[in-house]
Design a protein around this motif. Structure first.
Motif, PDB file in Angstrom:
ATOM      1  N   GLU A 147       0.841  -1.187   0.000  1.00 33.74           N
ATOM      2  CA  GLU A 147       0.000   0.000   0.000  1.00 33.74           C
ATOM      3  C   GLU A 147       0.884   1.246   0.000  1.00 33.74           C
ATOM      4  OE1 GLU A 147      -3.780  -0.018   0.313  1.00 33.74           O
ATOM      5  OE2 GLU A 147      -2.973  -1.769  -0.721  1.00 33.74           O
ATOM      6  N   THR A 148       0.416   2.306  -0.672  1.00 34.61           N
ATOM      7  CA  THR A 148       1.194   3.543  -0.717  1.00 34.61           C
ATOM      8  C   THR A 148       0.830   4.491   0.415  1.00 34.61           C
ATOM      9  OG1 THR A 148      -0.402   4.546  -2.227  1.00 34.61           O
ATOM     10  CG2 THR A 148       1.466   3.368  -3.206  1.00 34.61           C
ATOM     11  N   LEU A 149      -0.354   4.292   1.021  1.00 36.19           N
ATOM     12  CA  LEU A 149      -0.744   5.153   2.138  1.00 36.19           C
ATOM     13  C   LEU A 149      -1.791   4.452   2.990  1.00 36.19           C
ATOM     14  CD1 LEU A 149      -3.813   6.445   1.548  1.00 36.19           C
ATOM     15  CD2 LEU A 149      -2.543   7.862  -0.023  1.00 36.19           C
ATOM     16  N   THR A 150      -2.017   4.997   4.189  1.00 37.36           N
ATOM     17  CA  THR A 150      -3.071   4.521   5.083  1.00 37.36           C
ATOM     18  C   THR A 150      -3.842   5.718   5.612  1.00 37.36           C
ATOM     19  OG1 THR A 150      -1.858   2.541   5.773  1.00 37.36           O
ATOM     20  CG2 THR A 150      -3.590   3.323   7.242  1.00 37.36           C
ATOM     21  N   LEU A 151      -5.160   5.674   5.465  1.00 34.63           N
ATOM     22  CA  LEU A 151      -6.035   6.688   6.049  1.00 34.63           C
ATOM     23  C   LEU A 151      -6.296   6.276   7.490  1.00 34.63           C
ATOM     24  CD1 LEU A 151      -7.869   9.195   5.722  1.00 34.63           C
ATOM     25  CD2 LEU A 151      -9.683   7.624   4.976  1.00 34.63           C
ATOM     26  N   THR A 152      -5.758   7.018   8.434  1.00 36.76           N
ATOM     27  CA  THR A 152      -5.842   6.628   9.838  1.00 36.76           C
ATOM     28  C   THR A 152      -7.059   7.268  10.504  1.00 36.76           C
ATOM     29  OG1 THR A 152      -4.297   8.404  10.406  1.00 36.76           O
ATOM     30  CG2 THR A 152      -3.369   6.232  10.021  1.00 36.76           C
ATOM     31  N   ALA A 153      -7.266   6.938  11.770  1.00 43.24           N
ATOM     32  CA  ALA A 153      -8.465   7.386  12.477  1.00 43.24           C
ATOM     33  C   ALA A 153      -8.466   8.904  12.665  1.00 43.24           C
ATOM     34  CB  ALA A 153      -8.550   6.698  13.835  1.00 43.24           C
ATOM     35  N   PRO A 154      -9.636   9.534  12.606  1.00 45.84           N
ATOM     36  CA  PRO A 154      -9.730  10.984  12.843  1.00 45.84           C
ATOM     37  C   PRO A 154      -9.538  11.311  14.318  1.00 45.84           C
ATOM     38  CG  PRO A 154     -11.912  10.047  12.598  1.00 45.84           C
ATOM     39  CD  PRO A 154     -10.946   8.931  12.314  1.00 45.84           C
ATOM     40  N   ASP A 155      -9.395  12.596  14.610  1.00 47.51           N
ATOM     41  CA  ASP A 155      -9.260  13.012  16.011  1.00 47.51           C
ATOM     42  C   ASP A 155     -10.472  12.582  16.826  1.00 47.51           C
ATOM     43  OD1 ASP A 155      -6.814  14.135  15.588  1.00 47.51           O
ATOM     44  OD2 ASP A 155      -7.559  16.180  15.333  1.00 47.51           O
ATOM     45  N   ASN A 156     -11.651  12.791  16.259  1.00 51.66           N
ATOM     46  CA  ASN A 156     -12.899  12.395  16.912  1.00 51.66           C
ATOM     47  C   ASN A 156     -13.858  11.897  15.844  1.00 51.66           C
ATOM     48  OD1 ASN A 156     -12.568  13.390  19.822  1.00 51.66           O
ATOM     49  ND2 ASN A 156     -12.088  15.233  18.639  1.00 51.66           N
ATOM     50  N   ARG A 157     -14.616  10.874  16.178  1.00 50.63           N
ATOM     51  CA  ARG A 157     -15.603  10.380  15.216  1.00 50.63           C
ATOM     52  C   ARG A 157     -16.895  11.184  15.295  1.00 50.63           C
ATOM     53  NH1 ARG A 157     -13.914   6.557  12.287  1.00 50.63           N
ATOM     54  NH2 ARG A 157     -12.215   5.229  12.983  1.00 50.63           N
ATOM     55  N   THR A 158     -17.157  11.780  16.419  1.00 51.69           N
ATOM     56  CA  THR A 158     -18.317  12.662  16.554  1.00 51.69           C
ATOM     57  C   THR A 158     -17.817  14.083  16.774  1.00 51.69           C
ATOM     58  OG1 THR A 158     -18.426  12.222  18.936  1.00 51.69           O
ATOM     59  CG2 THR A 158     -19.748  10.822  17.497  1.00 51.69           C
ATOM     60  N   PHE A 159     -18.406  15.043  16.087  1.00 47.91           N
ATOM     61  CA  PHE A 159     -17.931  16.421  16.184  1.00 47.91           C
ATOM     62  C   PHE A 159     -19.077  17.375  15.869  1.00 47.91           C
ATOM     63  CE2 PHE A 159     -17.805  15.499  11.762  1.00 47.91           C
ATOM     64  CZ  PHE A 159     -17.894  16.708  11.075  1.00 47.91           C
ATOM     65  N   THR A 160     -18.884  18.626  16.225  1.00 47.58           N
ATOM     66  CA  THR A 160     -19.866  19.664  15.913  1.00 47.58           C
ATOM     67  C   THR A 160     -19.278  20.731  15.000  1.00 47.58           C
ATOM     68  OG1 THR A 160     -19.257  20.783  17.977  1.00 47.58           O
ATOM     69  CG2 THR A 160     -21.196  19.344  18.024  1.00 47.58           C
ATOM     70  N   GLY A 161     -18.067  21.225  15.308  1.00 51.98           N
ATOM     71  CA  GLY A 161     -17.459  22.276  14.493  1.00 51.98           C
ATOM     72  C   GLY A 161     -16.564  21.715  13.417  1.00 51.98           C
ATOM     73  N   SER A 162     -15.277  21.554  13.732  1.00 52.86           N
ATOM     74  CA  SER A 162     -14.322  20.988  12.784  1.00 52.86           C
ATOM     75  C   SER A 162     -13.739  19.701  13.351  1.00 52.86           C
ATOM     76  CB  SER A 162     -13.202  21.994  12.492  1.00 52.86           C
ATOM     77  OG  SER A 162     -12.500  22.311  13.683  1.00 52.86           O
ATOM     78  N   VAL A 163     -13.080  18.933  12.482  1.00 53.30           N
ATOM     79  CA  VAL A 163     -12.505  17.660  12.902  1.00 53.30           C
ATOM     80  C   VAL A 163     -11.180  17.456  12.170  1.00 53.30           C
ATOM     81  CG1 VAL A 163     -13.785  16.370  11.135  1.00 53.30           C
ATOM     82  CG2 VAL A 163     -12.921  15.177  13.156  1.00 53.30           C
ATOM     83  N   GLY A 164     -10.184  16.921  12.886  1.00 56.41           N
ATOM     84  CA  GLY A 164      -8.885  16.644  12.294  1.00 56.41           C
ATOM     85  C   GLY A 164      -8.857  15.284  11.622  1.00 56.41           C
ATOM     86  N   LEU A 165      -8.328  15.240  10.395  1.00 53.81           N
ATOM     87  CA  LEU A 165      -8.216  14.008   9.617  1.00 53.81           C
ATOM     88  C   LEU A 165      -6.735  13.716   9.376  1.00 53.81           C
ATOM     89  CD1 LEU A 165     -11.014  14.810   7.019  1.00 53.81           C
ATOM     90  CD2 LEU A 165     -11.242  13.511   9.147  1.00 53.81           C
ATOM     91  N   HIS A 166      -6.387  12.429   9.306  1.00 56.57           N
ATOM     92  CA  HIS A 166      -4.972  12.059   9.242  1.00 56.57           C
ATOM     93  C   HIS A 166      -4.754  10.934   8.231  1.00 56.57           C
ATOM     94  CE1 HIS A 166      -4.276  14.311  13.007  1.00 56.57           C
ATOM     95  NE2 HIS A 166      -5.474  13.854  13.340  1.00 56.57           N
ATOM     96  N   TYR A 167      -3.578  10.955   7.610  1.00 58.76           N
ATOM     97  CA  TYR A 167      -3.177   9.868   6.728  1.00 58.76           C
ATOM     98  C   TYR A 167      -1.658   9.782   6.723  1.00 58.76           C
ATOM     99  CZ  TYR A 167      -2.338  13.639   3.338  1.00 58.76           C
ATOM    100  OH  TYR A 167      -1.885  14.778   2.724  1.00 58.76           O
TER     101      TYR A 167
END
Length: 457
Positions: free
Chosen positions: A366-386
């Motif tokens: 695999e060339t990359l992995t989409l990892t878990a977000p900062d929070n799965r439930t959110f109201t404003g913004s949410v951090g995403l990671h790969y």
């Protein structure tokens, strides 16, 4: 992730689910398919009891951990012999020096073996310095430990490689395969994997990558729900032959399962498994040595030989040919199995043996992995990671879709290798706040789920 953690725990020294007062730890409280998947791995752990118990004995004799860093054997010339040598050294010691005399324990910090990996050495040196109140050395060893590159895959004893799946929704992962003669073999499918490189392996929810070293023996037993019900008179031996490993050896250890002083009193037995491969046949020898109170006089061994391309021309037990009904060939699993009684020694010969050794297809990493977000439930913004393992020629967009599959937003990604983060502000492409509900993040065919909560403020 509960299922993934229990898969990992089943292949660790201790398997014991914990929880808080909200989430139940017992597998039977979960619906299908999670309950059946966890049951399968709990059964596998109990079936591996002879192998795990042998590793525990080796730990007592030599200090070797049950779970080992990937480079643990880098400076050892013969991995296949290492465990047998350790067990044999304890079995043949007249002075009791290998287990410390009457106490039944050994000071494993007296010396740190040269063959240990940098990670293992750093931990051992830090612990030794702490015991000796050498704080300066302790701090330096901790710094060396922090400098070791992290990794989540590991060796379970000398013969098994475990590659956990730690990301929600992950269905494929990269596995770095150490160099070893003959390569590595998928424990479930029997497929051959090339050594000395990184491969991408499927990891559906029902299984995590579990590999076995080519040429290895893995002693097992039939499933029983408790260690108290273990029967040493009934064993299963899995053998993964390879022409590049013509003389494998594994020594399995057993005692009464209760006495803490079994080693010191020399009240134990060993089962030495050896293979000898020539141009067209395999000779498997099982030899029992030693005894203990309650040890069986006679054992029933079920031998399972993997990677068999076709039926052998003959199967011999003690030099005498067996009838075709005395052994079975499972064509779908490419495996021969037979049962034989064992008192002191038994020899099985497979004449005209042909093996499946061609590497499996479609193992590009695999060339990359989409990892878990900062929070799965959110109201404003949410951090995403790969994490991108190799640089990309062009950026692949990260797409966010709603529960209907409609595209809500695209975010640009980096092309450089490394760990990256970006933020979704909870708005669509037109800048309007997205509705509350379920969303799916997609990047290069990998997915993570989010839930946007209503904002009442």
């Amino acid at each position: 992730m509960y299922t993934r953690w229990l898969q990992l725990a089943a292949l660790c020294p201790i398997m014991r689910p914990h929880s808080d007062q909200v989430v139940a730890p017992e597998p039977y409280t979960y619906p299908e398919p999670y309950k059946s998947i966890v049951r399968h791995y709990a059964h596998l752990r109990m079936e591996l009891l002879p192998y795990l118990y042998t590793l525990a004995a080796e730990n007592t004799l030599t200090g070797a951990p049950l779970t080992r860093a990937m480079d643990y054997y880098d400076n050892k010339s013969d991995v296949m012999q290492s465990l047998s040598v350790g067990i044999a050294a304890g079995a043949n010691s007249d002075s009791g020096g290998d287990w410390g005399g009457a106490s039944g324990t050994r000071n494993n910090w007296e010396s740190i073996p040269d063959h240990q990996s940098p990670a293992t050495k750093a931990v051992a040196e830090a612990t030794k310095a702490l015991i000796e109140n050498d704080w300066d050395t302790h701090r330096k060893a901790l710094a060396a430990q922090d400098a070791v590159p992290p990794g989540d895959q590991y060796l379970l004893g000398p013969n098994l490689l475990v590659a956990p799946v730690n990301q929600p929704g992950q269905r494929r992962r990269n596995v770095q395969l150490p160099a070893t003669p003959g390569g590595w073999i998928d424990f479930e499918t029997g497929q051959t994997l090339p050594d000395g490189q990184t491969v991408g392996l499927p990891a559906p929810l029902s299984r995590l990558p579990l590999l076995v070293r080519a040429g290895a023996f893995v002693p097992m037993t039939a499933y029983r729900p408790s260690t108290a019900q273990f029967r040493p008179d009934t064993l299963v031996v899995r053998y993964f032959p390879d022409w590049q490993v013509p003389a494998p050896v594994f020594t399995s250890y057993e005692d009464d399962g209760h006495s803490a002083q079994a080693l010191a009193r020399r009240e134990f037995a060993t089962l030495r498994l050896t293979g000898r491969l020539t141009a067209n046949q395999a000779i498997i020898t099982a030899t029992v040595a030693g005894t203990y109170p309650g040890a069986p006089v006679r054992r029933l061994v079920r031998l399972r030989v993997a990677r068999v391309a076709a039926a052998p021309s003959a199967v011999l037990l003690g030099g005498q040919p067996l009838t075709a009904s005395a052994w079975q060939l499972d064509g779908s699993r490419h495996e021969i199995s037979l049962e034989f009684p064992l008192e002191k020694q038994a020899v099985v010969t497979l004449v005209g043996l042909r093996l499946l050794t061609a590497p499996a297809a479609q193992t590009d990493p695999e060339t990359l992995t989409l990892t878990a977000p900062d929070n799965r439930t959110f109201t404003g913004s949410v951090g995403l990671h790969y994490e991108r393992y190799v640089p990309a020629d062009s950026p692949a967009p990260l797409r966010i879709r709603n529960a209907r599959g409609q595209l809500v937003r695209e975010l640009p990604t980096e092309t450089s290798a490394g760990t990256h983060a970006l933020s979704w502000d909870g708005r669509d492409a037109a800048g309007r706040p997205a509705a509350s509900g379920l969303y799916e993040v997609e990047l290069a065919g990998q997915h993570q789920r989010l839930v946007r909560l209503p904002n009442y403020y």
